[in-house]
Design a protein around this motif. Structure first.
Motif, mmCIF file in Angstrom:
data_model
loop_
_atom_site.group_PDB
_atom_site.id
_atom_site.type_symbol
_atom_site.label_atom_id
_atom_site.label_comp_id
_atom_site.label_asym_id
_atom_site.label_seq_id
_atom_site.Cartn_x
_atom_site.Cartn_y
_atom_site.Cartn_z
ATOM 1 N N ILE A 143 0.842 -1.203 0.000
ATOM 2 C CA ILE A 143 0.000 0.000 0.000
ATOM 3 C C ILE A 143 0.873 1.247 0.000
ATOM 4 N N ALA A 144 1.929 1.245 0.793
ATOM 5 C CA ALA A 144 2.833 2.403 0.833
ATOM 6 C C ALA A 144 3.527 2.598 -0.515
ATOM 7 N N ALA A 145 3.932 1.514 -1.161
ATOM 8 C CA ALA A 145 4.594 1.625 -2.463
ATOM 9 C C ALA A 145 3.633 2.164 -3.521
ATOM 10 N N ILE A 146 2.399 1.697 -3.501
ATOM 11 C CA ILE A 146 1.410 2.179 -4.467
ATOM 12 C C ILE A 146 1.086 3.645 -4.198
ATOM 13 N N ALA A 147 0.943 4.005 -2.939
ATOM 14 C CA ALA A 147 0.622 5.391 -2.593
ATOM 15 C C ALA A 147 1.774 6.335 -2.896
ATOM 16 N N SER A 148 3.010 5.853 -2.814
ATOM 17 C CA SER A 148 4.157 6.727 -3.071
ATOM 18 C C SER A 148 4.279 7.106 -4.542
ATOM 19 N N GLU A 149 3.705 6.310 -5.426
ATOM 20 C CA GLU A 149 3.768 6.605 -6.856
ATOM 21 C C GLU A 149 2.444 7.153 -7.385
ATOM 22 N N PHE A 150 1.734 7.900 -6.581
ATOM 23 C CA PHE A 150 0.399 8.379 -6.954
ATOM 24 C C PHE A 150 0.457 9.305 -8.165
ATOM 25 N N HIS A 151 -0.444 9.063 -9.104
ATOM 26 C CA HIS A 151 -0.696 9.967 -10.225
ATOM 27 C C HIS A 151 -2.095 9.666 -10.755
ATOM 28 N N LEU A 152 -2.709 10.677 -11.330
ATOM 29 C CA LEU A 152 -4.079 10.515 -11.819
ATOM 30 C C LEU A 152 -4.071 9.858 -13.199
ATOM 31 N N ASP A 153 -4.211 8.582 -13.183
ATOM 32 C CA ASP A 153 -4.279 7.790 -14.400
ATOM 33 C C ASP A 153 -5.274 6.673 -14.133
ATOM 34 N N VAL A 154 -6.149 6.424 -15.076
ATOM 35 C CA VAL A 154 -7.195 5.421 -14.879
ATOM 36 C C VAL A 154 -6.585 4.044 -14.629
ATOM 37 N N ARG A 155 -5.580 3.695 -15.386
ATOM 38 C CA ARG A 155 -4.946 2.388 -15.243
ATOM 39 C C ARG A 155 -4.317 2.238 -13.848
ATOM 40 N N TYR A 156 -3.661 3.293 -13.366
ATOM 41 C CA TYR A 156 -3.052 3.260 -12.040
ATOM 42 C C TYR A 156 -4.123 3.138 -10.958
ATOM 43 N N LEU A 157 -5.179 3.922 -11.066
ATOM 44 C CA LEU A 157 -6.224 3.899 -10.036
ATOM 45 C C LEU A 157 -6.931 2.550 -9.977
ATOM 46 N N VAL A 158 -7.241 1.983 -11.137
ATOM 47 C CA VAL A 158 -7.947 0.698 -11.149
ATOM 48 C C VAL A 158 -7.026 -0.436 -10.709
ATOM 49 N N ALA A 159 -5.839 -0.500 -11.282
ATOM 50 C CA ALA A 159 -4.939 -1.612 -10.962
ATOM 51 C C ALA A 159 -4.376 -1.505 -9.555
ATOM 52 N N GLY A 160 -4.122 -0.300 -9.082
ATOM 53 C CA GLY A 160 -3.490 -0.142 -7.781
ATOM 54 C C GLY A 160 -4.441 -0.115 -6.606
ATOM 55 N N TRP A 161 -5.578 0.510 -6.785
ATOM 56 C CA TRP A 161 -6.442 0.749 -5.635
ATOM 57 C C TRP A 161 -7.722 -0.073 -5.623
#
Length: 122
Positions: free
Chosen positions: A40-58
């Motif tokens: 969770i910390a690794a995913i949160a540290s690379e935060f950016h507004l991208d649909v692919r990132y939001l769906v795959a990460g969160w």
């Protein structure tokens, strides 16, 4: 006399079930944090507004959170006094949705953690 004893047993069973449910809910809330706090910390540290990132990460943690909200709603419904005039039973669908969403999120979080772990090793 027998009706009073039976009522006391039912109330004791209901209290025991509520305590068990509260402990299970707390465990379901804490378990993902204990298992995947690094992911969770690794995913949160690379935060950016991208649909692919939001769906795959969160998505896994959102599914688990929605499942816990459904289970909390079921707990509130069950907690209300049953002898009230307008009491309407109906916590079973909330429990079903809550467990389904939580288990789906848990399985998906396991896969996300495995993928993140394999990417970290290479």
């Amino acid at each position: 006399m027998a009706a009073g004893a039976r009522r006391q047993r039912e109330q004791a069973a209901r209290r025991r079930a509520r305590r068990t449910g509260a402990v299970g809910f707390a465990g379901a809330l804490v378990l993902p944090i204990l298992l995947w706090h690094r992911v969770i910390a690794a995913i949160a540290s690379e935060f950016h507004l991208d649909v692919r990132y939001l769906v795959a990460g969160w998505a896994p943690w959102l599914l688990m959170a929605m499942g816990l909200v459904c289970l909390a709603i079921a707990g509130v419904i069950d907690w209300r006094e049953r002898e009230r005039r307008f009491y309407g039973p109906g916590s079973a669908p909330w429990v079903g949705w809550g467990l389904s969403l939580y288990i789906l999120g848990f399985a998906l979080a396991t896969q996300v953690a495995q993928i993140a772990d394999s990417l970290g090793r290479s």
